[in-house]
Design a protein around this motif. Sequence first.
Motif, short mmCIF file in Angstrom:
data_model
loop_
_atom_site.label_atom_id
_atom_site.label_comp_id
_atom_site.label_asym_id
_atom_site.label_seq_id
_atom_site.Cartn_x
_atom_site.Cartn_y
_atom_site.Cartn_z
N LEU A 1 -15.70 -0.52 1.44
CA LEU A 1 -14.52 -1.31 1.07
C LEU A 1 -13.23 -0.66 1.53
N ILE A 2 -13.06 0.63 1.24
CA ILE A 2 -11.80 1.29 1.55
C ILE A 2 -11.65 1.49 3.05
N ARG A 3 -12.70 1.16 3.82
CA ARG A 3 -12.64 1.26 5.28
C ARG A 3 -12.52 -0.13 5.92
N GLY A 4 -12.22 -1.14 5.09
CA GLY A 4 -11.92 -2.46 5.62
C GLY A 4 -13.08 -3.43 5.68
N PHE A 5 -14.25 -3.05 5.18
CA PHE A 5 -15.40 -3.95 5.16
C PHE A 5 -15.29 -4.87 3.96
N GLU A 6 -15.38 -6.17 4.20
CA GLU A 6 -15.12 -7.17 3.17
C GLU A 6 -16.41 -7.60 2.48
N ALA B 1 -10.45 -7.37 -4.23
CA ALA B 1 -9.14 -6.89 -4.67
C ALA B 1 -8.92 -5.42 -4.30
N LEU B 2 -9.98 -4.72 -3.93
CA LEU B 2 -9.87 -3.30 -3.59
C LEU B 2 -9.74 -3.06 -2.08
N LEU B 3 -9.71 -4.13 -1.29
CA LEU B 3 -9.59 -3.95 0.15
C LEU B 3 -8.27 -3.27 0.50
#
Length: 376
Positions: free
Chosen positions: A323-328, A367-369
């Motif tokens: 998530l924090i690397r942009g994977f949705e 919401a954590l993206l």
Amino acid sequence: MPIVSLSRLAELDANLWDALHGSEQPLLRHAFLGALEDSGSVGSGSGWRPAHRLWLDDHGRPLAALPAYLKQHSYGEYVFDHGWADACLRAGIAYYPKLLGAVPFSPVGGPRLLGDAQAAAQLLDELTGSLEQQGLSGLHINFTDPAADALLRGRDGWLERLGCQFHWRNPGYRDFQDFLDTLSSRKRKQIRKEREQVAGQGIDFAWRRGDELNEAEWDFVYQCYANTYRVRGQAPYLNRAFFSLLAERMPEALRLVLARQNGRAVAMAFSLVGGGSLYGRYWGCLAEFDRLHFETCFYQGMDYAIAHGLQRFDAGAQGEHKLIRGFEPVLTRSWHYLCHPGLRTAVADFLQQERAGVRDYAERARALLPYRQGAQ
């Protein structure tokens, strides 16, 4: 009966099979599924017995198909029904064998009901009507595409199950920096730091197609792959022969990135490409390096997708760390037909609650993206 069961995909011409699925999804190709069988990665002793179902016309030509396996366990499926099997054991209900429509060991969405839609519907109905007669507890179809979902939704007896994966989308980034510019400042700095830590260990990367590796390099690839299981005390699903067969049969779809330190390979990530997507499948390393997993499995794949104009990167089933690397978050679907009426009712009640929970989880994950507001 117009249904034929194949115990080996080699019994059907590759062109006929590939014409049925009609997609660029590489894991559905005759070459991929056939390599699993011919290498012995599935088959006798594996708990995965090929039992592909074909629906034939009056002239014996296949109109529809389901890639299918008789299962004696629930390992390697990535849609976890062990709890259902345990409940059956306690209740004295036979849960195995079951029939599974899937790509073995591959939690990758794609066509499952292949060929003409009307013929596929007839195939489904004929299969579910004969499951008990065949001594099967049910039929399960994992990681379906929208066409299969439309055909299964609302069909009598079928239960829908949701899952959640994380995929990366490339809307047309010019380069990796262009992607970084869409992120919040803190996340952008974190990713830069991770990449710098890997480079600071003297590690560089080389991408290869399947036909650009020799057998010694494939030995290294397999050693890395198998090591990811052995460090957890597990046996690998795939054997060494599988990789050589893939390299022989579909080298144009294979992508390997080798991580090298001082010119010596120390890690790898194995992917397939097709239909505008990169499918990250296997990874492994032979020594521990700080942040190497993130670079090899994620950032290298994102770089590759950008450079080659691929719209999507599916890096595997697990990982909130994506998530924090942009994977949705992306919802996945599986469908389940259970013959025992009591089991079907209990599972239906469970799935109703689980679906709500999965949808809520996906929304909270979104919401954590790390993207800046309005940047996507």
